[in-house]
Design a protein around this motif. Structure first.
Motif, mmCIF file in Angstrom:
data_model
loop_
_atom_site.group_PDB
_atom_site.id
_atom_site.type_symbol
_atom_site.label_atom_id
_atom_site.label_comp_id
_atom_site.label_asym_id
_atom_site.label_seq_id
_atom_site.Cartn_x
_atom_site.Cartn_y
_atom_site.Cartn_z
ATOM 1 N N PHE A 74 0.817 -1.139 0.032
ATOM 2 C CA PHE A 74 -0.032 -0.139 -0.027
ATOM 3 C C PHE A 74 0.802 1.297 0.015
ATOM 4 O O PHE A 74 1.596 1.213 0.888
ATOM 5 N N LYS A 75 0.793 2.152 -1.355
ATOM 6 C CA LYS A 75 1.414 3.421 -0.816
ATOM 7 C C LYS A 75 0.347 4.530 -0.494
ATOM 8 O O LYS A 75 -0.799 4.828 -1.383
ATOM 9 N N VAL A 76 0.560 5.119 0.677
ATOM 10 C CA VAL A 76 -0.469 5.931 1.207
ATOM 11 C C VAL A 76 0.367 7.197 1.240
ATOM 12 O O VAL A 76 1.693 7.522 1.557
ATOM 13 N N ALA A 77 -0.633 8.363 1.484
ATOM 14 C CA ALA A 77 -0.058 9.704 1.600
ATOM 15 C C ALA A 77 -0.060 9.976 3.216
ATOM 16 O O ALA A 77 -1.056 9.954 3.942
ATOM 17 N N ILE A 78 1.168 9.687 3.933
ATOM 18 C CA ILE A 78 1.347 9.397 5.267
ATOM 19 C C ILE A 78 0.723 10.700 6.163
ATOM 20 O O ILE A 78 -0.001 10.481 7.257
ATOM 21 N N LYS A 79 0.804 11.941 5.588
ATOM 22 C CA LYS A 79 0.498 13.075 6.173
ATOM 23 C C LYS A 79 -1.119 13.006 6.442
ATOM 24 O O LYS A 79 -1.498 13.544 7.535
ATOM 25 N N GLN A 80 -1.761 12.461 5.460
ATOM 26 C CA GLN A 80 -3.205 12.385 5.629
ATOM 27 C C GLN A 80 -3.664 11.453 6.732
ATOM 28 O O GLN A 80 -4.627 11.559 7.389
ATOM 29 N N PHE A 81 -2.766 10.375 6.938
ATOM 30 C CA PHE A 81 -3.224 9.308 7.928
ATOM 31 C C PHE A 81 -2.609 9.926 9.230
ATOM 32 O O PHE A 81 -3.455 9.797 10.362
ATOM 33 N N ALA A 82 -1.674 10.743 9.221
ATOM 34 C CA ALA A 82 -1.047 11.317 10.584
ATOM 35 C C ALA A 82 -2.251 12.335 11.163
ATOM 36 O O ALA A 82 -1.935 12.570 12.430
ATOM 37 N N ASN A 83 -2.789 13.040 10.320
ATOM 38 C CA ASN A 83 -3.686 14.179 10.817
ATOM 39 C C ASN A 83 -4.992 13.299 11.592
ATOM 40 O O ASN A 83 -5.776 13.935 12.432
ATOM 41 N N ILE A 84 -5.371 12.140 11.446
ATOM 42 C CA ILE A 84 -6.172 11.406 12.364
ATOM 43 C C ILE A 84 -5.920 10.366 12.982
ATOM 44 O O ILE A 84 -6.701 9.841 13.918
ATOM 45 N N SER A 85 -4.434 10.117 13.169
ATOM 46 C CA SER A 85 -4.046 9.196 14.188
ATOM 47 C C SER A 85 -2.793 9.418 14.664
ATOM 48 O O SER A 85 -1.786 9.456 13.876
ATOM 49 N N PRO A 86 -2.770 9.286 16.165
ATOM 50 C CA PRO A 86 -1.419 9.814 16.612
ATOM 51 C C PRO A 86 -0.187 8.733 16.380
ATOM 52 O O PRO A 86 0.815 8.936 16.461
ATOM 53 N N VAL A 87 -0.755 7.388 16.070
ATOM 54 C CA VAL A 87 0.106 6.153 15.938
ATOM 55 C C VAL A 87 0.750 6.432 14.636
ATOM 56 O O VAL A 87 2.025 6.661 14.216
ATOM 57 N N PHE A 88 0.141 6.771 13.344
ATOM 58 C CA PHE A 88 0.720 7.182 12.264
ATOM 59 C C PHE A 88 1.255 8.508 12.206
ATOM 60 O O PHE A 88 2.560 8.611 11.616
ATOM 61 N N LYS A 89 0.904 9.566 13.036
ATOM 62 C CA LYS A 89 1.808 10.749 13.300
ATOM 63 C C LYS A 89 3.087 10.250 13.794
ATOM 64 O O LYS A 89 4.215 10.961 13.482
ATOM 65 N N ASP A 90 3.259 9.436 14.820
ATOM 66 C CA ASP A 90 4.668 9.145 15.279
ATOM 67 C C ASP A 90 5.443 8.546 14.177
ATOM 68 O O ASP A 90 6.790 8.547 14.254
ATOM 69 N N LEU A 91 4.872 7.682 13.380
ATOM 70 C CA LEU A 91 5.736 6.939 12.383
ATOM 71 C C LEU A 91 6.280 8.168 11.282
ATOM 72 O O LEU A 91 7.304 8.106 10.985
ATOM 73 N N MET A 92 5.368 9.087 11.288
ATOM 74 C CA MET A 92 5.880 10.044 10.190
ATOM 75 C C MET A 92 7.064 11.079 10.918
ATOM 76 O O MET A 92 8.050 11.417 10.464
ATOM 77 N N ASP A 93 6.759 11.329 12.314
ATOM 78 C CA ASP A 93 7.588 12.206 13.161
ATOM 79 C C ASP A 93 8.986 11.430 13.194
ATOM 80 O O ASP A 93 10.050 12.248 13.548
ATOM 81 N N LEU A 94 8.822 10.231 13.411
ATOM 82 C CA LEU A 94 9.938 9.379 13.820
ATOM 83 C C LEU A 94 11.030 9.096 12.199
ATOM 84 O O LEU A 94 11.913 8.211 12.439
ATOM 85 N N GLY A 95 10.749 9.666 11.235
ATOM 86 C CA GLY A 95 11.376 9.597 10.137
ATOM 87 C C GLY A 95 10.886 8.550 9.493
ATOM 88 O O GLY A 95 11.855 7.764 8.344
ATOM 89 N N TRP A 127 -11.945 4.275 3.801
ATOM 90 C CA TRP A 127 -12.702 5.185 4.764
ATOM 91 C C TRP A 127 -11.958 6.653 5.155
ATOM 92 O O TRP A 127 -12.694 7.549 5.082
ATOM 93 N N VAL A 128 -10.720 6.672 4.874
ATOM 94 C CA VAL A 128 -9.823 7.785 4.972
ATOM 95 C C VAL A 128 -10.115 8.613 3.718
ATOM 96 O O VAL A 128 -10.478 10.094 3.692
ATOM 97 N N GLU A 129 -10.103 8.251 2.617
ATOM 98 C CA GLU A 129 -10.175 9.012 1.273
ATOM 99 C C GLU A 129 -11.750 9.056 0.588
ATOM 100 O O GLU A 129 -11.908 9.679 -0.181
ATOM 101 N N ARG A 130 -12.755 8.739 1.582
ATOM 102 C CA ARG A 130 -14.136 8.478 0.982
ATOM 103 C C ARG A 130 -14.887 9.793 0.819
ATOM 104 O O ARG A 130 -15.721 10.046 0.087
ATOM 105 N N GLU A 131 -14.442 10.907 1.733
ATOM 106 C CA GLU A 131 -15.063 12.165 1.848
ATOM 107 C C GLU A 131 -16.691 12.050 1.865
ATOM 108 O O GLU A 131 -17.294 12.607 1.241
ATOM 109 N N ASN A 132 -16.955 11.287 2.893
ATOM 110 C CA ASN A 132 -18.465 10.852 3.166
ATOM 111 C C ASN A 132 -19.224 10.265 2.067
ATOM 112 O O ASN A 132 -20.473 10.380 1.829
#
Length: 340
Positions: A74-95, A127-132
C-alpha cells in the motif's frame, strides 16, 4: 528580390549568432495564473535578493510511505493518515517517511511491514479517502468489526465512533458486545450488555458466547441470574395480602380475585422467550382496571407493593450484580443505566 536588405537565410549554413543571441529569455509570466516560468537560476540570498520560499498554500508536502500488509503493498499519503491517528503521526515524526534515499517505507523493496489483516487496510484506506461517500462504507457486520479493531489499534477516534454507531444497529449478542467493550475500552456498551446477560434467557447464549467471556465473569452472571430467579419465584408463590378497604363486604371473595389476577400477571416474569422485568409488571398492575367488588382493595394493595419496592426487587438485584460484574471487567465510574 528579398523582402528586406538583411542577409539571405541559408538552411544548410545558418549565420552565426552574435553574443546577444546567447542571452537567456527574460522571465515570462502567465497572466492570471500566478505561475512564473524562469530560465535563469534563482537568485542567491547573498546577492541581496530575497530568499526563495515555499508557497504556504500551493507547495504541498505530503510524503508517501509504502506499507506491506500480508503480500500486498500500500502506498499512502502518510500526512493524511497522521492527521487522524497519533500512531501514524509518530511514524511520520520518527522519520518513517525517510530522510535518506532507500529508507524504510520509501520503496517497494523496503516497505514498512505491518501485522494487520489485508482486509482491515482495504477497509480503512477507502474510509480515509471517501469524503463521506456512503458507497465506501462497510456493508457487513464482519467488516465493521474489522474496521473497529483497526481504528482502535491506530487510535482513529472518529472511525471508532462511527463503527460503534453502526454496530449498535446490528444484532451483536450481549456477550460479544461485552467482550469487545473490554478489548477496546467501549464503556458505553458495558451496562446494557451486562444487563442483557442477567435478564435474557440462558438458552439464548451460544457456545461462542461462553468462549468470549472468562470463567469469573460467567460465574457472576449465573449467580446474578439465580438471585433474580429465586426472587421472582418468591413473588409468584407468595401472594401479598390484600389491603382491604373499610367498605369491603366479602373479604374472602376479594382475596381470591386478587390472587387469581396477581398470579396471572406475575407469570409473565417467567415467559420463556421474553420474561418481563419488575417495572413492566408494575405498569400492568397499575393499569389493570378492575371494576366492581375489590377495586378499592386492589388499588391499596398495589400501592403497598410499590411502597415496599417488592415487584422491582429483581431490577435492584440486577443493578447490584451488574455493578459487580462491570468492576470485574475493569469498568468502575461509568454509566450503567440499562436499556429498557
Amino acid at each position: 528580390m528579398p523582402l528586406n536588405d538583411g542577409p539571405e537565410w541559408n538552411p544548410i549554413n545558418p549565420p552565426e549568432h552574435s553574443p546577444s543571441h546567447n542571452i537567456p529569455f527574460p522571465n515570462t509570466s502567465f497572466p492570471g495564473t500566478g505561475y512564473i516560468l524562469s530560465q535563469t537560476a534563482s537568485p542567491m540570498t547573498s546577492s541581496g535578493n530575497p530568499a526563495v520560499q515555499r508557497h504556504p498554500c500551493y507547495y504541498i508536502e505530503n510524503p508517501i510511505l509504502i506499507f506491506r500488509v500480508e503480500n500486498m503493498l500500500f502506498k499512502v499519503a502518510i500526512k493524511q493518515f497522521a492527521n487522524i491517528s497519533p500512531v501514524f503521526k509518530d511514524l511520520m515524526d520518527l522519520g518513517g517517511s525517510g530522510s535518506h534515499e532507500g529508507g524504510e517505507g520509501l520503496s517497494d523493496d523496503n516497505p514498512i511491514v505491518t501485522h494487520d489483516s489485508l482486509r482491515s487496510w482495504e477497509l480503512f484506506v477507502p474510509w480515509v479517502e471517501r469524503e463521506n461517500d456512503p458507497k465506501m462504507k462497510p456493508d457487513t457486520c464482519g467488516d465493521w468489526l474489522e474496521l473497529l479493531a483497526f481504528a482502535h489499534k491506530y487510535q482513529v477516534k472518529d472511525c471508532v465512533n462511527e463503527c460503534i454507531a453502526s454496530l449498535n444497529a446490528l444484532n451483536l449478542s450481549p456477550a460479544h458486545r461485552l467482550s469487545l467493550a473490554m478489548q477496546m475500552d467501549i464503556a458505553q456498551w458495558v451496562g446494557a450488555a451486562i444487563w442483557d446477560l442477567l435478564t435474557m434467557p440462558q438458552r439464548n447464549m451460544t457456545l461462542e458466547d461462553y468462549r468470549r467471556l472468562s470463567i469469573e465473569i460467567l460465574f457472576n452472571v449465573h449467580q446474578g441470574r439465580d438471585k433474580i430467579l429465586i426472587w421472582n419465584s418468591t413473588l409468584l408463590c407468595n401472594v401479598f395480602p390484600v389491603q382491604h378497604g373499610p367498605d369491603c363486604i366479602e373479604r374472602t371473595r376479594c382475596e381470591r380475585s386478587w390472587k387469581a389476577a396477581y398470579t396471572d400477571i406475575m407469570r409473565a416474569k417467567f415467559h420463556p422467550d421474553k420474561p418481563m422485568g419488575g417495572a413492566e409488571i408494575l405498569l400492568i398492575l397499575e393499569h389493570s382496571y378492575i371494576t366492581g367488588m375489590g377495586q378499592f382493595c386492589f388499588s391499596r394493595t398495589i400501592e403497598e407493593l410499590k411502597g415496599k419496592n417488592s415487584v422491582l426487587r429483581d431490577e435492584t438485584i440486577a443493578e447490584e450484580e451488574k455493578l459487580a460484574i462491570a468492576q470485574l471487567c475493569g469498568f468502575d465510574a461509568i454509566d450503567l443505566t440499562p436499556f429498557l
